[in-house]
Design an enzyme around this catalytic site. Structure first.
Site, PDB file in Angstrom:
ATOM      1  N   HIS A 189       0.814  -1.212   0.000  1.00  0.00           N
ATOM      2  CA  HIS A 189       0.000   0.000   0.000  1.00  0.00           C
ATOM      3  C   HIS A 189       0.844   1.257   0.000  1.00  0.00           C
ATOM      4  CE1 HIS A 189      -3.002  -2.992   0.356  1.00  0.00           C
ATOM      5  NE2 HIS A 189      -3.730  -2.115  -0.298  1.00  0.00           N
ATOM      6  N   GLU A 431     -10.224 -12.200  -5.551  1.00  0.00           N
ATOM      7  CA  GLU A 431      -8.787 -12.016  -5.282  1.00  0.00           C
ATOM      8  C   GLU A 431      -8.192 -13.229  -4.573  1.00  0.00           C
ATOM      9  OE1 GLU A 431      -8.187  -8.537  -2.813  1.00  0.00           O
ATOM     10  OE2 GLU A 431      -9.957  -8.941  -1.609  1.00  0.00           O
ATOM     11  N   ASP A 455      -3.757  -9.179  -4.861  1.00  0.00           N
ATOM     12  CA  ASP A 455      -3.831 -10.380  -4.034  1.00  0.00           C
ATOM     13  C   ASP A 455      -3.925 -11.642  -4.882  1.00  0.00           C
ATOM     14  OD1 ASP A 455      -3.619  -9.683  -1.283  1.00  0.00           O
ATOM     15  OD2 ASP A 455      -5.480  -8.569  -1.512  1.00  0.00           O
ATOM     16  N   CYS A 502      -9.677  -4.070 -10.285  1.00  0.00           N
ATOM     17  CA  CYS A 502      -9.236  -2.909  -9.507  1.00  0.00           C
ATOM     18  C   CYS A 502      -7.841  -3.087  -8.911  1.00  0.00           C
ATOM     19  CB  CYS A 502     -10.243  -2.578  -8.409  1.00  0.00           C
ATOM     20  SG  CYS A 502     -10.429  -3.895  -7.210  1.00  0.00           S
TER      21      CYS A 502
HETATM   22  C1  PEP Z   1      -6.119  -6.249  -4.876  1.00  0.00           C
HETATM   23  O1  PEP Z   1      -5.853  -7.152  -4.093  1.00  0.00           O
HETATM   24  O2  PEP Z   1      -5.817  -6.266  -6.086  1.00  0.00           O
HETATM   25  C2  PEP Z   1      -6.857  -5.052  -4.421  1.00  0.00           C
HETATM   26  C3  PEP Z   1      -7.324  -4.164  -5.254  1.00  0.00           C
HETATM   27  O3  PEP Z   1      -7.002  -4.894  -3.084  1.00  0.00           O
HETATM   28  P1  PEP Z   1      -5.831  -4.401  -2.106  1.00  0.00           P
HETATM   29  O4  PEP Z   1      -4.658  -3.987  -2.951  1.00  0.00           O
HETATM   30  O5  PEP Z   1      -6.393  -3.286  -1.312  1.00  0.00           O
HETATM   31  O6  PEP Z   1      -5.552  -5.625  -1.306  1.00  0.00           O
HETATM   32 MG    MG Z   2      -6.773  -7.177  -2.155  1.00  0.00          MG
END
Ligand code: PEP
Ligand code: MG
Length: 572
Positions: A189, A431, A455, A502
């Site tokens: 993140h 995911e 993920d 996403c």
């Molecule tokens: C993902 O896992 O691709 C996702 C969009 O969620 P995060 O990155 O918040 O785990």
């Molecule tokens: Mg994720």
């Protein structure tokens, strides 16, 4: 001049002086003192200095973030005015002739363990506040300078062992020219936030905080993943040119603001923004997002000491929904856990947090917590085009349980006369490989899918998304990942539900024609990538893209896939 290698977390080129952050906690050593009065005054001065520092951060938080964040720091400052904390420490100095560091640490440690042992969540979270305050006063006593990322006064490239998402959230993009960290992966993140702020970042630069000294001149090369330490003049000249080229390319992409995201043969692909807070809406607007495809609400829970109330959450959601007017806003319920730790929830440390008590698993086990968020969402639905997204779904049971709670809450709101939208689509993140493989079974129970590739790749390829040693394996070009995505998209199409993506993959230009060919209806990404992706959508033919999918799925490895896809688009 020297070069060090890392993994690109956010592209671009930057130059600047290094600011090396030491993450070492102050080590306190015992020492008996003779002048008790002098020691008490030294302690009092340190407390005053710490209070002044906290007041500065509070004012900055009020100006840059919100009153709520400012209140957290005000609460920290007030804790340092607690007469018991101060008098107990002074008593310990006087009675036991302890130095101020040891006395203060002993006293605060006592309070911290008492708070930690309490049932009440509110008091448990006070322990974290007190740890923070205690560290600040100890650093003052030891004369260690605390670097506050929110209050840097000179531009710098930050070099750190690791940076937490909440640290990065506070940085001022005018002052932070780049990040270099030893730990972290490109879908951590911290990396995602760096991309949103358009700050070049490298992760996985082994030993960076040891090799790089404060004040070294650095070039951060967000294409090759190199950091050049104390470059010579010819090298600087090459990179200056490169930066000019990147700036010109970004300026040229502005031409796509206001244009439709549709292929040459008329297939629309909605390009949306991933955001963390209502504050990120400015990035979504700047890059002309057609909606919010992923609002990662867990960031409302980070970087604070207590849970946000239902009303507070409602205000955040309403702000985003009203600002986006009729455009779709996909709000994901809290994905706490993994690399997004919320210390005050008191979730015990786990051996494998990415395989642990995370997201919907935590929410369903803590129904009061979950219901507060869902109620806030339903109430906010009245103000815009809300879609609810459930993260980290492993099985149908989790979906059915959540839908039952939503149904119950809707009845509750009706009884209370509180308005909410008549139709609120509920979708799930795909995911986890189990849900991808079962997507045909899940599809009839949900209104949409959103594929989370950060993920999904992690679990399909058994590769920790924040571990730089294995990040070469965390690649969206892996045909195993692509086959699974194609299968999910097909199952969505058969069930006649829209499928979005996403994860960071959705904003990766060479992959866009392939995703269009697979039938993705929406791509949600870091806002900074939207215009580059729109350009590619407008240059692609859907019928050709479908043929491309067939060709790619026959390839045997990520290198072949990458080569083929990169040869088809103009890269920066
Ligand atoms: C993902 O896992 O691709 C996702 C969009 O969620 P995060 O990155 O918040 O785990
Ligand atoms: Mg994720």
């Amino acid at each position: 001049m020297r070069r060090e290698k890392g993994v690109v977390a956010s592209s671009g080129v930057s130059f600047g002086k290094a600011l090396v952050l030491s993450s070492a906690r102050p080590v306190v050593s015992a020492g008996l003192i003779s002048d008790v009065e002098a020691e008490c005054s030294r302690f009092a001065r340190a407390v005053e200095d710490a209070k002044a520092e906290i007041a500065q951060i509070r004012d900055r938080a009020a100006a840059k973030l919100s009153q709520h964040e400012a209140d957290i720091f005000e609460a920290h400052r007030m804790m340092l005015e607690d007469p018991q904390l101060i008098s107990d420490t002074s008593d310990a100095i006087k009675a036991q002739k302890l130095n101020a560091e040891v006395a203060f640490q002993q006293i605060t440690d006592g309070f911290i363990s008492t708070f930690r042992a309490m049932e009440d969540e509110y008091f448990r979270s006070r322990a974290i506040d007190l740890e923070d305050i205690s560290g600040r006063v100890l650093r003052k006593l030891q004369g260690v300078v605390t670097v506050e990322l929110s209050t840097l006064t000179e531009p710098a490239i930050l070099v750190a062992e690791d940076l937490t998402p909440s640290q990065v959230v506070l940085v001022d993009p005018q002052m932070v020219l780049g990040f270099v960290t030893e730990k972290g992966g490109k879908t951590s993140h911290t990396a995602i936030i760096a991309r949103m702020l358009e700050i070049p970042a490298l992760v996985g630069v082994a030993g960076a905080t040891g090799h790089i000294k404060n004040g070294d001149t650095l070039i951060l090369d967000g294409a090759t993943g190199e950091v050049v330490v104390n470059p010579d003049e010819p090298t600087l000249a090459v990179y200056r040119k490169e930066r000019e080229r990147i700036v010109a390319h970004k300026a040229a992409l502005r031409e796509f603001v206001g244009q439709e995201s549709v292929t040459l043969d008329g297939r629309p692909v909605t390009l949306e923004a991933n955001i963390r807070t209502d504050g990120d809406l400015k990035f979504a607007k700047k890059h002309d997002a057609e909606g919010v495809g992923l609002f990662r609400t867990e960031f409302l829970y980070l970087d604070r000491g207590t849970l946000p109330s239902e009303d507070e959450q409602f205000e955040h959601y309403r702000t985003v929904l009203s600002a986006m007017e009729t455009k779709p806003v996909v709000i994901r319920t809290a994905d706490i856990g993994g690399d997004k730790e919320v210390a005050y929830l008191g979730i015990p440390k786990e051996e494998n947090p990415f395989l642990g008590f995370r997201a919907i698993r935590y929410c369903l086990a803590n129904e009061t917590f979950f219901r507060a968020q869902l109620r806030a969402l339903l109430r906010a639905s009245h103000y815009g085009n809300l879609h609810i997204l459930l993260p980290f779904v492993t099985n149908l049971n989790e979906v059915l349980q959540t839908k039952a709670i939503i149904k119950d809450l809707k009845e509750e709101l009706k009884r209370e006369g509180i308005p909410f939208a008549s139709h609120i689509p509920v979708g799930i993140m795909i995911e986890i490989p189990a849900s991808a493989l079962m997507s045909d079974v899940l599809a009839p129970h949900v209104d949409f899918f959103s594929i989370g590739t950060n993920d999904l790749i992690q679990y399909v390829c058994a590769v920790d998304r924040v571990n730089p040693s294995v990040s070469y394996l965390h690649t969206p070009y892996n045909p195993a990942v692509l086959r699974l995505i194609a299968q999910v998209a097909q199952n969505a199409e058969r069930a006649k539900i829209p499928v979005a993506m996403c994860g960071e993959m959705a904003g990766t230009p060479p992959l866009i024609p392939l995703l269009i060919g697979m039938g993705l209806n929406a791509l949600s990404m870091n806002p900074a990538s939207i215009l580059a992706v729109r350009k590619i959508v407008r240059e692609t033919r859907y019928d050709e893209a479908k043929r491309l999918v067939a060709d790619v799925l026959r390839l045997s490895g990520p290198e072949e896939v990458r080569e083929l896809l990169e040869s088809r688009v103009d890269l920066v």
